[in-house]
Design a protein around this motif. Structure first.
Motif, PDB file in Angstrom:
ATOM      1  N   LYS A   1     -43.834   1.015 -12.472  1.00 55.48           N
ATOM      2  CA  LYS A   1     -43.988   0.152 -13.564  1.00 55.48           C
ATOM      3  C   LYS A   1     -42.895  -0.135 -14.499  1.00 55.48           C
ATOM      4  O   LYS A   1     -42.741  -0.939 -14.874  1.00 55.48           O
ATOM      5  CB  LYS A   1     -45.177   0.942 -14.543  1.00 55.48           C
TER       6      LYS A   1
ATOM      7  N   ARG B   1     -44.958  -1.781  -4.752  1.00 56.45           N
ATOM      8  CA  ARG B   1     -46.224  -1.942  -5.654  1.00 56.45           C
ATOM      9  C   ARG B   1     -47.477  -2.460  -4.682  1.00 56.45           C
ATOM     10  O   ARG B   1     -48.519  -1.713  -4.754  1.00 56.45           O
ATOM     11  CB  ARG B   1     -45.969  -2.573  -6.819  1.00 56.45           C
TER      12      ARG B   1
ATOM     13  N   TYR C   1     -40.281  -2.133 -12.936  1.00 52.46           N
ATOM     14  CA  TYR C   1     -40.939  -3.425 -12.913  1.00 52.46           C
ATOM     15  C   TYR C   1     -40.551  -4.223 -14.003  1.00 52.46           C
ATOM     16  O   TYR C   1     -40.035  -5.388 -14.248  1.00 52.46           O
ATOM     17  CB  TYR C   1     -42.199  -3.456 -12.522  1.00 52.46           C
TER      18      TYR C   1
END
Length: 90
Positions: free
Chosen positions: A23, A86, A26
């Protein structure tokens, strides 16, 4: 049947299944990809319009544009890798 042993023994305290924070990667890639792309364009335009013997020189500005372009490429590649991981892991 022969059992295999690792070539190197782990010496740290990290878990055997440690993973990166996808996360955060990203978010950082999503933030810095357009930032570096804009910086690349800005330095390239500035280098094109700079006077021949001005300060900073055209070569310096071109170098900054190339460096930002390389950083843009790294950010895009990381973004693609993170999105792919992901999709498969989450």
């Amino acid at each position: 049947m022969r059992t295999t042993t690792p070539r190197r023994w782990r010496s740290g305290t990290e878990p055997a299944t440690a993973r990166s924070d996808l996360k955060l990667r990203y978010l950082l890639s999503l933030t810095f990809t357009p930032l570096f792309a804009l910086a690349t364009a800005a330095f390239a335009i500035w280098a094109a319009n700079a006077p021949e013997y001005g300060a900073p020189s055209r070569g310096t500005l071109t170098g900054f544009a190339v460096a930002c372009g390389i950083l843009t490429l790294f950010a895009v590649v990381d973004l693609v890798v993170v999105v792919r991981r992901r999709r498969t892991e989450l």
